[in-house]
Scaffold this active site. Structure first.
Site, PDB file in Angstrom:
ATOM      1  N   ASN A 215      57.506  36.853 -37.240  1.00 14.01           N
ATOM      2  CA  ASN A 215      58.544  37.088 -38.247  1.00 14.01           C
ATOM      3  C   ASN A 215      59.744  36.205 -37.969  1.00 14.01           C
ATOM      4  O   ASN A 215      59.768  35.476 -36.987  1.00 14.01           O
ATOM      5  CB  ASN A 215      58.927  38.579 -38.312  1.00 14.01           C
ATOM      6  CG  ASN A 215      59.522  39.062 -37.005  1.00 14.01           C
ATOM      7  OD1 ASN A 215      60.580  38.597 -36.582  1.00 14.01           O
ATOM      8  ND2 ASN A 215      58.827  39.978 -36.335  1.00 14.01           N
ATOM      9  N   LYS A 294      39.358  28.857 -31.816  1.00 17.21           N
ATOM     10  CA  LYS A 294      40.078  28.566 -33.056  1.00 17.21           C
ATOM     11  C   LYS A 294      39.207  28.848 -34.282  1.00 17.21           C
ATOM     12  O   LYS A 294      38.064  28.361 -34.354  1.00 17.21           O
ATOM     13  CB  LYS A 294      40.520  27.099 -33.039  1.00 17.21           C
ATOM     14  CG  LYS A 294      41.461  26.744 -34.150  1.00 17.21           C
ATOM     15  CD  LYS A 294      41.925  25.310 -34.029  1.00 17.21           C
ATOM     16  CE  LYS A 294      42.658  24.913 -35.292  1.00 17.21           C
ATOM     17  NZ  LYS A 294      42.911  23.482 -35.346  1.00 17.21           N
ATOM     18  N   ASP A 311      55.014  52.284 -32.488  1.00 18.46           N
ATOM     19  CA  ASP A 311      56.460  52.186 -32.712  1.00 18.46           C
ATOM     20  C   ASP A 311      57.127  52.483 -31.375  1.00 18.46           C
ATOM     21  O   ASP A 311      57.187  53.633 -30.934  1.00 18.46           O
ATOM     22  CB  ASP A 311      56.905  53.180 -33.800  1.00 18.46           C
ATOM     23  CG  ASP A 311      58.342  52.924 -34.214  1.00 18.46           C
ATOM     24  OD1 ASP A 311      59.210  52.749 -33.319  1.00 18.46           O
ATOM     25  OD2 ASP A 311      58.614  52.889 -35.436  1.00 18.46           O
ATOM     26  N   ILE A 312      57.591  51.424 -30.727  1.00 19.79           N
ATOM     27  CA  ILE A 312      58.099  51.541 -29.354  1.00 19.79           C
ATOM     28  C   ILE A 312      59.243  52.547 -29.292  1.00 19.79           C
ATOM     29  O   ILE A 312      59.268  53.453 -28.450  1.00 19.79           O
ATOM     30  CB  ILE A 312      58.588  50.161 -28.846  1.00 19.79           C
ATOM     31  CG1 ILE A 312      57.456  49.132 -28.942  1.00 19.79           C
ATOM     32  CG2 ILE A 312      59.132  50.253 -27.426  1.00 19.79           C
ATOM     33  CD1 ILE A 312      57.867  47.702 -28.648  1.00 19.79           C
ATOM     34  N   PHE A 328      67.824  49.456 -34.877  1.00 19.95           N
ATOM     35  CA  PHE A 328      68.271  48.554 -35.936  1.00 19.95           C
ATOM     36  C   PHE A 328      67.397  48.753 -37.162  1.00 19.95           C
ATOM     37  O   PHE A 328      66.217  49.097 -37.029  1.00 19.95           O
ATOM     38  CB  PHE A 328      68.186  47.098 -35.473  1.00 19.95           C
ATOM     39  CG  PHE A 328      69.358  46.708 -34.622  1.00 19.95           C
ATOM     40  CD1 PHE A 328      69.481  47.178 -33.328  1.00 19.95           C
ATOM     41  CD2 PHE A 328      70.362  45.896 -35.137  1.00 19.95           C
ATOM     42  CE1 PHE A 328      70.575  46.850 -32.547  1.00 19.95           C
ATOM     43  CE2 PHE A 328      71.459  45.559 -34.364  1.00 19.95           C
ATOM     44  CZ  PHE A 328      71.570  46.033 -33.069  1.00 19.95           C
ATOM     45  N   LYS A 342      65.342  56.467 -41.010  1.00 26.26           N
ATOM     46  CA  LYS A 342      64.841  56.019 -39.700  1.00 26.26           C
ATOM     47  C   LYS A 342      65.573  56.720 -38.560  1.00 26.26           C
ATOM     48  O   LYS A 342      64.981  57.052 -37.532  1.00 26.26           O
ATOM     49  CB  LYS A 342      65.001  54.507 -39.559  1.00 26.26           C
ATOM     50  CG  LYS A 342      63.939  53.769 -40.327  1.00 26.26           C
ATOM     51  CD  LYS A 342      64.133  52.281 -40.342  1.00 26.26           C
ATOM     52  CE  LYS A 342      63.201  51.688 -41.404  1.00 26.26           C
ATOM     53  NZ  LYS A 342      63.358  50.275 -41.596  1.00 26.26           N
ATOM     54  N   LYS A 346      62.980  58.617 -36.310  1.00 31.23           N
ATOM     55  CA  LYS A 346      62.784  58.088 -34.952  1.00 31.23           C
ATOM     56  C   LYS A 346      63.659  58.821 -33.932  1.00 31.23           C
ATOM     57  O   LYS A 346      63.701  58.427 -32.765  1.00 31.23           O
ATOM     58  CB  LYS A 346      63.074  56.578 -34.923  1.00 31.23           C
ATOM     59  CG  LYS A 346      62.194  55.775 -35.877  1.00 31.23           C
ATOM     60  CD  LYS A 346      62.251  54.276 -35.609  1.00 31.23           C
ATOM     61  CE  LYS A 346      61.496  53.516 -36.702  1.00 31.23           C
ATOM     62  NZ  LYS A 346      61.012  52.201 -36.275  1.00 31.23           N
TER      63      LYS A 346
HETATM   64  O1  C5P Z   1      60.793  50.796 -38.865  1.00 36.40           O
HETATM   65  P1  C5P Z   1      61.594  49.596 -38.611  1.00 36.40           P
HETATM   66  O2  C5P Z   1      60.784  48.436 -38.125  1.00 36.40           O
HETATM   67  O3  C5P Z   1      62.537  49.182 -39.685  1.00 36.40           O
HETATM   68  O4  C5P Z   1      62.541  50.107 -37.416  1.00 36.40           O
HETATM   69  C1  C5P Z   1      63.404  49.292 -36.798  1.00 36.40           C
HETATM   70  C2  C5P Z   1      63.753  49.805 -35.433  1.00 36.40           C
HETATM   71  O5  C5P Z   1      62.608  50.302 -34.729  1.00 36.40           O
HETATM   72  C3  C5P Z   1      64.272  48.662 -34.585  1.00 36.40           C
HETATM   73  O6  C5P Z   1      65.235  49.162 -33.698  1.00 36.40           O
HETATM   74  C4  C5P Z   1      63.012  48.155 -33.894  1.00 36.40           C
HETATM   75  O7  C5P Z   1      63.345  47.492 -32.690  1.00 36.40           O
HETATM   76  C5  C5P Z   1      62.224  49.432 -33.668  1.00 36.40           C
HETATM   77  N1  C5P Z   1      60.754  49.265 -33.749  1.00 36.40           N
HETATM   78  C6  C5P Z   1      59.952  49.498 -32.646  1.00 36.40           C
HETATM   79  N2  C5P Z   1      58.608  49.366 -32.716  1.00 36.40           N
HETATM   80  C7  C5P Z   1      57.994  49.010 -33.873  1.00 36.40           C
HETATM   81  C8  C5P Z   1      58.794  48.762 -35.012  1.00 36.40           C
HETATM   82  C9  C5P Z   1      60.156  48.888 -34.921  1.00 36.40           C
HETATM   83  O8  C5P Z   1      60.516  49.836 -31.596  1.00 36.40           O
HETATM   84  N3  C5P Z   1      56.686  48.886 -33.910  1.00 36.40           N
END
Ligand code: C5P
Length: 411
Positions: A215, A294, A311-312, A328, A342, A346
């Site tokens: 990205n 490849k 989602d970390i 963020f 969020k 979260k």
């Molecule tokens: O859901 P979204 O991607 O918009 O959420 C953004 C927040 O969640 C950011 O702080 C990003 O670092 C964290 N995030 C994460 N793991 C993911 C996706 C987003 O920790 N797979």
């Protein structure tokens, strides 16, 4: 602060290293930035540069000895220590660092350090072996533990011909760090010695050995937060996806590539941290399989199956022992609604939301603007350089952390 005028008063200590010649320019840079500068040299510094140079550049007599009766009569050393808003030692040699760590006061400069309450900044400069020596490393760790702010050293070619860490940072960088830190004043002072973890940059999810899904995150916002926090004295660990930025001074960086690698690094590093600032743009999906060789363009079309990444941040927030969590949200529309969603989903303590896809703001730009939300409040941060935005965001974070720490507040 001891100032009566608005100019920041910097007492510059110059120790005996070849980088002392760069400190002449440092005086210029500090004065260009609006600071008033007085210079103290150690005996060995005088072997490298003459006092007259510093006197001319600072506009004040240079102090070199505790035993100079005339100078003491003009401004005694205790008075000089009180005069300073900031103490900056550049270059800080291995010997000077050792004497400071031991609390020795055997010359004017080390005596001033003990006699002053002002923040102390050190810009080390020495041979790379001396910097790597365990004795120096222990001394530096002790000083850090006391809240001393380290600027550098930089990596590169040295006057002695060696290559490695030990070069003094460029004067412009040192001056900017001290003057920005001075501008931050007390608002960021709770960061001194605070261990914080920051994630930044994109993640790359490999398709085959040469291609990936990525990205447009540049990492600049996370790096700006890391830089400002480290300058304010925080112990910063930065888990970084692939970016074209170098690690800010004083920041420990761990490089990762994919979301899974980032999750593993965050897991390992989280313990003992007071806050986790998740500025990384983590890829939500990764290819289900990474091709071993490849992929050939034989067919007219190609489908790649993607599977969800963890989602970390959301997984972390489920832990019983969790640090302050700042997330963020980059949104293209309905910013508040999505960001607050969020924040709740979260279970974050705070979320910083910005609108992406508008000119001059967001992922790839040097500037940013955001709205920060938490339970029961919000604050706007106007469009500014990412470092300014980082500073304001950290101030908001510290205010929320202080609020949460108040006795009787179970929230
Ligand atoms: O859901 P979204 O991607 O918009 O959420 C953004 C927040 O969640 C950011 O702080 C990003 O670092 C964290 N995030 C994460 N793991 C993911 C996706 C987003 O920790 N797979």
């Amino acid at each position: 602060m001891s100032s009566t005028s608005s100019a920041t008063r910097v007492l510059l200590g110059v120790a005996g290293g070849i980088a002392a010649y760069k400190s002449a320019e440092l005086v210029r840079r500090l004065r260009d930035g609006g600071a008033e500068v007085r210079v103290v040299m150690t005996e060995s510094a005088r072997q490298f540069v003459g006092e007259a140079t510093f006197q001319a550049l600072s506009g004040h007599p240079v102090r070199t000895s505790l035993w100079d009766a005339q100078a003491e009569a003009a401004m005694g050393h205790i008075e000089l220590a009180r005069w300073a808003d900031h103490l900056l030692i550049a270059p800080a040699t291995a010997d000077l660092i050792a004497r400071l760590a031991a609390g020795v006061a055997d010359d004017l400069l080390t005596t001033l350090v003990l006699a002053s309450k002002a923040p102390l900044w050190l810009a080390p400069a020495m041979n790379q072996q001396m910097w790597a020596h365990p004795a120096t490393a222990e001394n530096v760790a002790r000083l850090r533990g006391r809240g001393v702010r380290l600027l550098g050293p930089a990596d590169g070619e040295q006057a002695c011909g060696d290559i490695g860490p030990g070069r003094m940072l460029e004067p412009a960088v040192i001056a900017r760090a001290v003057l920005d830190g001075a501008g931050a004043g007390d608002e960021l002072s709770p960061l001194t010695g605070m261990p914080i973890l920051i994630s930044a940059g994109p993640t790359y999810e490999d398709i085959d050995p040469v291609r990936y899904v990525g990205n447009r995150s540049s990492g600049r916002m996370g790096y700006a937060i890391a830089e400002v926090a480290a300058q304010a004295g925080a112990e910063v660990t930065l888990v970084s996806g692939p970016v074209a930025l170098s690690a800010p001074f004083g920041v420990r960086r761990i490089n990762v590539r994919s979301a899974l690698e980032m999750q593993a690094a965050v897991d390992t590093e989280l313990e003992g941290k007071a806050a986790f600032i998740s500025a990384a743009a983590v890829a939500d999906f990764r290819p289900a399989v990474v091709a071993g060789s490849k992929i050939k363009k034989g067919d007219a079309s190609l489908s790649i199956e993607l599977v969800r990444n963890p989602d970390i941040l959301a997984e972390l927030s489920e832990r019983a022992e969790r640090p302050f969590l700042l997330g963020f949200a980059a949104e293209t529309d309905d910013v508040e609604q999505h960001a607050r969603g969020k924040l709740a989903r979260k279970r974050l303590d705070m979320i910083a939301a910005n609108r992406v896809g508008v000119d001059g703001c967001g992922f790839e730009s040097a500037e940013n603007a955001m709205t920060v939300y938490w339970n029961g409040g919000e604050a706007d941060i106007a469009l500014a350089d990412k470092r300014d935005v980082a500073r304001q965001l950290l101030i908001l974070m510290l205010a929320r952390m202080a609020e949460a720490a108040k006795p009787g507040d179970a929230a």
